[in-house]
Design an enzyme around this catalytic site. Sequence first.
Site, PDB file in Angstrom:
ATOM      1  CG  HIS A  31      15.993  69.153  87.034  1.00 60.68           C
ATOM      2  ND1 HIS A  31      15.551  70.394  87.397  1.00 60.68           N
ATOM      3  CD2 HIS A  31      16.183  69.178  85.700  1.00 60.68           C
ATOM      4  CE1 HIS A  31      15.467  71.141  86.317  1.00 60.68           C
ATOM      5  NE2 HIS A  31      15.846  70.431  85.264  1.00 60.68           N
ATOM      6  CG  ASP A  51      19.474  65.683  79.233  1.00 59.92           C
ATOM      7  OD1 ASP A  51      19.049  66.028  78.122  1.00 59.92           O
ATOM      8  OD2 ASP A  51      19.892  66.490  80.082  1.00 59.92           O
TER       9      ASP A  51
HETATM   10  N1  CMC Z   1      24.224  60.880  90.341  1.00 58.40           N
HETATM   11  C1  CMC Z   1      24.661  60.717  91.620  1.00 58.40           C
HETATM   12  N2  CMC Z   1      24.484  61.621  92.608  1.00 58.40           N
HETATM   13  C2  CMC Z   1      23.857  62.759  92.283  1.00 58.40           C
HETATM   14  C3  CMC Z   1      23.376  63.000  90.978  1.00 58.40           C
HETATM   15  C4  CMC Z   1      23.575  62.015  89.985  1.00 58.40           C
HETATM   16  N3  CMC Z   1      23.166  62.187  88.758  1.00 58.40           N
HETATM   17  N4  CMC Z   1      22.782  64.215  90.944  1.00 58.40           N
HETATM   18  C5  CMC Z   1      22.886  64.716  92.180  1.00 58.40           C
HETATM   19  N5  CMC Z   1      23.519  63.841  92.994  1.00 58.40           N
HETATM   20  C6  CMC Z   1      23.788  64.002  94.440  1.00 58.40           C
HETATM   21  C7  CMC Z   1      24.937  64.954  94.680  1.00 58.40           C
HETATM   22  O1  CMC Z   1      26.166  64.290  94.695  1.00 58.40           O
HETATM   23  C8  CMC Z   1      24.557  65.562  95.998  1.00 58.40           C
HETATM   24  O2  CMC Z   1      24.843  64.618  96.988  1.00 58.40           O
HETATM   25  P1  CMC Z   1      25.275  65.115  98.487  1.00 58.40           P
HETATM   26  O3  CMC Z   1      24.081  65.837  99.030  1.00 58.40           O
HETATM   27  O4  CMC Z   1      25.612  63.849  99.230  1.00 58.40           O
HETATM   28  O5  CMC Z   1      26.477  65.992  98.297  1.00 58.40           O
HETATM   29  C9  CMC Z   1      23.016  65.664  95.924  1.00 58.40           C
HETATM   30  O6  CMC Z   1      22.630  64.621  95.007  1.00 58.40           O
HETATM   31  C10 CMC Z   1      22.518  67.006  95.413  1.00 58.40           C
HETATM   32  O7  CMC Z   1      23.100  67.243  94.127  1.00 58.40           O
HETATM   33  P2  CMC Z   1      23.643  68.628  93.603  1.00 58.40           P
HETATM   34  O8  CMC Z   1      24.712  68.381  92.590  1.00 58.40           O
HETATM   35  O9  CMC Z   1      23.947  69.509  94.754  1.00 58.40           O
HETATM   36  O10 CMC Z   1      22.339  69.185  92.880  1.00 58.40           O
HETATM   37  P3  CMC Z   1      22.274  70.401  91.883  1.00 58.40           P
HETATM   38  O11 CMC Z   1      20.883  70.906  91.949  1.00 58.40           O
HETATM   39  O12 CMC Z   1      23.365  71.370  92.103  1.00 58.40           O
HETATM   40  O13 CMC Z   1      22.559  69.709  90.463  1.00 58.40           O
HETATM   41  C11 CMC Z   1      22.281  68.488  88.473  1.00 58.40           C
HETATM   42  C12 CMC Z   1      21.585  69.288  89.574  1.00 58.40           C
HETATM   43  C13 CMC Z   1      21.287  68.230  87.361  1.00 58.40           C
HETATM   44  C14 CMC Z   1      23.450  69.286  87.887  1.00 58.40           C
HETATM   45  C15 CMC Z   1      22.791  67.140  89.092  1.00 58.40           C
HETATM   46  O14 CMC Z   1      21.689  66.401  89.561  1.00 58.40           O
HETATM   47  C16 CMC Z   1      23.589  66.325  88.071  1.00 58.40           C
HETATM   48  O15 CMC Z   1      24.789  66.530  87.939  1.00 58.40           O
HETATM   49  N6  CMC Z   1      22.925  65.381  87.352  1.00 58.40           N
HETATM   50  C17 CMC Z   1      23.602  64.664  86.283  1.00 58.40           C
HETATM   51  C18 CMC Z   1      23.720  65.540  85.041  1.00 58.40           C
HETATM   52  C19 CMC Z   1      22.408  65.671  84.329  1.00 58.40           C
HETATM   53  O16 CMC Z   1      21.680  64.690  84.123  1.00 58.40           O
HETATM   54  N7  CMC Z   1      22.093  66.898  83.896  1.00 58.40           N
HETATM   55  C20 CMC Z   1      20.880  67.194  83.132  1.00 58.40           C
HETATM   56  C21 CMC Z   1      19.943  68.074  83.906  1.00 58.40           C
HETATM   57  S1  CMC Z   1      18.296  68.158  83.229  1.00 58.40           S
HETATM   58  C22 CMC Z   1      18.408  68.822  81.651  1.00 58.40           C
HETATM   59  C23 CMC Z   1      19.151  70.083  81.515  1.00 58.40           C
HETATM   60  O17 CMC Z   1      19.188  70.960  82.383  1.00 58.40           O
HETATM   61  O18 CMC Z   1      19.733  70.243  80.462  1.00 58.40           O
END
Ligand code: CMC
Length: 432
Positions: A310, A367
């Site tokens: 998140h 989720d």
């Molecule tokens: N699985 C594997 N690795 C992950 C995941 C995941 N679900 N989420 C983040 N990471 C890793 C990412 O690859 C990155 O690694 P590195 O530092 O080595 O490059 C690190 O963690 C930081 O992630 P980020 O993508 O830069 O974080 P963000 O704040 O931009 O994204 C997020 C947040 C929710 C989009 C992301 O965690 C994600 O894609 N999660 C899966 C999708 C999901 O469950 N979304 C629902 C969010 S909550 C409800 C809502 O908002 O609707």
Amino acid sequence: MTDLSDSAKLLIDDKEINLDVYTGVEGERSIDITSLYKDHGLTTYDPSLGNTAICRSSITYIDGERGVLRYRGIPIEQFDRPCPNFIEVAWALIFGRLPDEEELEQFREMLTENELLHEGLKNQFMTLPVDAPPMAILSAMISMMACYHKEFLLLEDEKILMGAAARLISKVRTIAAFTYRRAAGLPFIYPHPGLRYCANFLHMMFSLPYRQFEVSEEMEDALNLLLILHADHEQNCSASAVRVVCSAQANLFASCSAGVNALWGPLHGGANVKVMEMLDGIYRGGYKPEECIEAAKDHNNPFRLFGFGHRVYRNYDPRAKILKTACDRLFAKMKKADPLLDIARKLEELALKDPYFVDRKLYPNVDFYSGILFRAMGIPTNMFTVMFAMGRLPGWIAQWKEQHFADGAKIIRPRQLYVGNPKSNYLEMEKR
Ligand code: CMC
């Protein structure tokens, strides 16, 4: 109240720039950079706005480090009790405090009076392809409501806003149920004025002509809880989309329709569909949860552990904690089991002790467990994000209201750091 509490100094080109610092009620500090461009020709660079407070808000508070979520000051855990009431929460989010009995009853009556779709709107709905994505249908229908409820295009008065909110919250439920019924080839079941919000939705989804669906108490409570937990989440992607559209003085329907479109994305609300597809794929494919964890960690592998991570929470999402317990409660009451729940639990257990997830502070989000509950209710996977939208609608309305009535509100118009071609000349086709 936000206080002007401090100042910060920015040193650039041997020049010292003084900036005001505001402190929110929970002690969070924010540097005011609003005059940086006007006075010094400087912008700030924050592409995903992860470091930018785009408004002052008194609706929802999140402390991502500690896993805290509060609606109008009330901790989210306090809504997890017998007979939670989504409509009460919706009212509180939109109007700023819990309603008294009369206010709640009046709002309930407004929802009942407005539960039907205008026949013209229903005819429009019938022209959409039966197998269209439910989120595309929802967004189109909310947008089209502007054609049928023109009296709500200008909302300068709280009473009129209440009428618009009641229509939206009530009709979205009817649209969602009709979308499912039409895709399933089932006759429409009209809303029952004697049923409460969640029971009425389940009735429209699952009753048959002359065969009323018996809504169990545990299902009604679970749905109430799900909608409450989705009701608002401060400046997330869809709420910000609503605010951006609203800031151009666009109407409530246009703004909420934009919210639906943003929510549809798999990194936002669409993640609940992705989680279910992932769990189902693991189950059907006979994969080991350990293999999936390894795949999720591999940046060369497109697999992601959906329902994990998140932008704001660096701790367990409190909504996921409540939903995990709600799953246990519902399945125990229904005397049922779901192999997908077992897989989800195992994935969580593995992830929470794996250094990749621990170091990045990746925990289950809302989720991760919500889909298992929707599935237990018989709601098909392609409707999950619509369910999220039904829950989130009061939050969007509250965010719209706050943005629309904010003192000195301006159009939201970010800047950019241009990295394209320097000035260049147009070339005739034959010279390219
Ligand atoms: N699985 C594997 N690795 C992950 C995941 C995941 N679900 N989420 C983040 N990471 C890793 C990412 O690859 C990155 O690694 P590195 O530092 O080595 O490059 C690190 O963690 C930081 O992630 P980020 O993508 O830069 O974080 P963000 O704040 O931009 O994204 C997020 C947040 C929710 C989009 C992301 O965690 C994600 O894609 N999660 C899966 C999708 C999901 O469950 N979304 C629902 C969010 S909550 C409800 C809502 O908002 O609707």
